[in-house]
Design a protein around this motif. Structure first.
Motif, short mmCIF file in Angstrom:
data_model
loop_
_atom_site.label_atom_id
_atom_site.label_comp_id
_atom_site.label_asym_id
_atom_site.label_seq_id
_atom_site.Cartn_x
_atom_site.Cartn_y
_atom_site.Cartn_z
N UNK A 142 107.15 -55.36 97.28
CA UNK A 142 105.84 -55.63 96.70
C UNK A 142 105.92 -55.77 95.19
N UNK A 143 106.67 -54.86 94.55
CA UNK A 143 106.82 -54.96 93.09
C UNK A 143 107.63 -56.19 92.71
N UNK A 144 108.66 -56.50 93.50
CA UNK A 144 109.45 -57.71 93.23
C UNK A 144 108.56 -58.94 93.27
N UNK A 145 107.65 -58.96 94.25
CA UNK A 145 106.74 -60.10 94.41
C UNK A 145 105.80 -60.20 93.21
N UNK A 146 105.17 -59.06 92.86
CA UNK A 146 104.20 -59.05 91.76
C UNK A 146 104.87 -59.48 90.44
N UNK A 147 106.05 -58.93 90.19
CA UNK A 147 106.77 -59.29 88.95
C UNK A 147 107.15 -60.76 88.96
N UNK A 148 107.59 -61.25 90.12
CA UNK A 148 108.01 -62.67 90.19
C UNK A 148 106.83 -63.59 89.90
N UNK A 149 105.66 -63.23 90.42
CA UNK A 149 104.50 -64.11 90.25
C UNK A 149 103.92 -64.01 88.85
N UNK A 150 103.99 -62.81 88.25
CA UNK A 150 103.58 -62.68 86.85
C UNK A 150 104.48 -63.55 85.96
N UNK A 151 105.78 -63.58 86.31
CA UNK A 151 106.72 -64.39 85.54
C UNK A 151 106.44 -65.89 85.72
N UNK A 152 106.01 -66.30 86.90
CA UNK A 152 105.66 -67.72 87.11
C UNK A 152 104.48 -68.09 86.21
N UNK A 153 103.50 -67.20 86.12
CA UNK A 153 102.35 -67.46 85.24
C UNK A 153 102.83 -67.62 83.80
N UNK A 154 103.76 -66.75 83.38
CA UNK A 154 104.31 -66.85 82.02
C UNK A 154 105.14 -68.11 81.83
N UNK A 155 105.82 -68.53 82.89
CA UNK A 155 106.69 -69.71 82.79
C UNK A 155 105.90 -70.97 82.44
N UNK A 156 104.74 -71.16 83.05
CA UNK A 156 103.99 -72.38 82.74
C UNK A 156 103.49 -72.35 81.30
N UNK A 157 103.15 -71.14 80.81
CA UNK A 157 102.75 -71.04 79.41
C UNK A 157 103.91 -71.38 78.48
N UNK A 158 105.08 -70.86 78.84
CA UNK A 158 106.26 -71.10 78.00
C UNK A 158 106.67 -72.57 78.01
N UNK A 159 106.61 -73.21 79.17
CA UNK A 159 107.14 -74.57 79.30
C UNK A 159 106.15 -75.67 78.89
N UNK A 160 104.89 -75.28 78.64
CA UNK A 160 103.88 -76.31 78.37
C UNK A 160 104.23 -77.16 77.15
N UNK A 161 104.86 -76.54 76.13
CA UNK A 161 105.19 -77.31 74.93
C UNK A 161 106.24 -78.37 75.23
#
Ligand SMILES: NC(=O)c1ccc[n+]([C@@H]2O[C@H](COP(=O)([O-])OP(=O)(O)OC[C@H]3O[C@@H](n4cnc5c(N)ncnc54)[C@H](O)[C@@H]3O)[C@@H](O)[C@H]2O)c1
Length: 263
Positions: A162-181
């Motif tokens: 469950x924690x692995x899932x939550x962390x992975x999905x939080x990181x996906x949200x961060x990834x789109x922010x990071x890659x937008x530029x």
């Protein structure tokens, strides 16, 4: 419409309706899934309805997957990626979930970035659970991961699936922010969708094993589970000119549950 749409998890509960929507636009499709039999069966069905469909069966977390995908795409221009392949907590151990849901996603996005035609869009699937991370140390660990400071923190906090899932999905949200530029510099966009409880094979398996999840489903303001096509319709919109100023963010498609929880 001649530029291709790549859909991962194409044999799954969100992938199938997404493929149907882009096939209806007349787009060529490149469909991927680790379940080769389901993938081929679905591809044949679409072809019999007149769709142009290529497939790549395989595990998105395999080191060679991004290159294999680019090779199958060949010289075809790429319009969109709808990346729905992923694992939920009942399906694997925490590190495998992080690998498939986050690290494989990061590699896929990097490999496809140079291949999009102008105006193209990558749509990733995060989760409402990405918003349920409240411990500041865990939030910092995800921030470090995204900043290239290593994955040790995230891996340390991934003490159960469950924690692995939550962390992975939080990181996906961060990834789109990071890659937008990087996407914006090429006239492209990247967005994620955070589904709430969607009626797919994945959520059926999760609900069977989690009383907490069954309780939260009853609290959803929409009063029902979402449908895979209610995610696909948002993915289709995000890839359309109507969404031309949406990038680097996560769109909640959750029937109102996060708002009800005050998040
Ligand atoms: N269903 C929900 O309620 C819900 C809620 C929040 C987030 N999500 C996310 O939405 C996405 C899609 O979920 P779904 O409900 O359609 O699930 P699903 O299980 O119905 O479909 C997922 C598909 O991905 C494929 N897949 C899994 N691992 C793969 C791998 N390593 N390589 C290639 N293909 C792989 C599976 O074979 C399957 O066809 C997932 O990322 C999931 O975490 C789902």
């Amino acid at each position: 419409m001649s530029a291709t749409v790549i859909i991962t998890g194409a044999a799954g509960g969100m992938g199938i309706p997404s493929a149907r929507r882009f096939a209806a636009q007349g787009r060529p499709l490149l469909l991927c899934d680790v379940n080769a039999d389901k993938l081929e069966g679905f591809a044949e069905e679409l072809r019999s309805e007149g769709a142009r469909v290529t497939t790549l069966a395989g595990d998105i977390s395999a080191a060679s997957f991004p290159q294999d995908l680019v090779a199958v795409l060949g010289d075809a221009p790429l319009h969109a990626l709808v990346h729905t392949a992923g694992l939920s907590p009942t399906m694997a151990d925490p590190l495998r979930i992080l690998e498939v849901n986050y690290f494989a996603t990061e590699r896929l996005v990097a490999a496809l970035l140079p291949r999009f035609e102008k105006g193209g869009c990558a749509v990733l699937i995060s989760s409402m659970s990405g918003y349920l991370l409240s411990d500041p140390a865990m939030v910092d660990a995800v921030r470090d991961l995204l900043a290239g400071k290593g994955s040790e923190g995230v891996e340390r906090f991934a003490v159960n699936p469950g924690m692995g899932y939550t962390l992975s999905k939080r990181a996906v949200i961060g990834l789109v922010g990071r890659e937008a530029a990087a996407f914006g510099a090429r006239g492209l966009r990247i967005v994620s969708i955070a589904p709430g409880f969607i009626d797919t094979p994945m959520s059926q398996a999760e609900a069977e094993s989690s009383e907490q999840m069954r309780q939260m489903i009853t609290m959803t303001p929409a009063g029902r589970l979402g449908l895979g096509d209610e995610i696909a319709s948002v993915a289709e919109f995000l890839c359309s000119p109507g969404a031309s100023y949406i990038s680097g963010c996560d769109i909640k498609v959750d029937g109102g549950i996060l708002g009800r929880l005050g998040i």
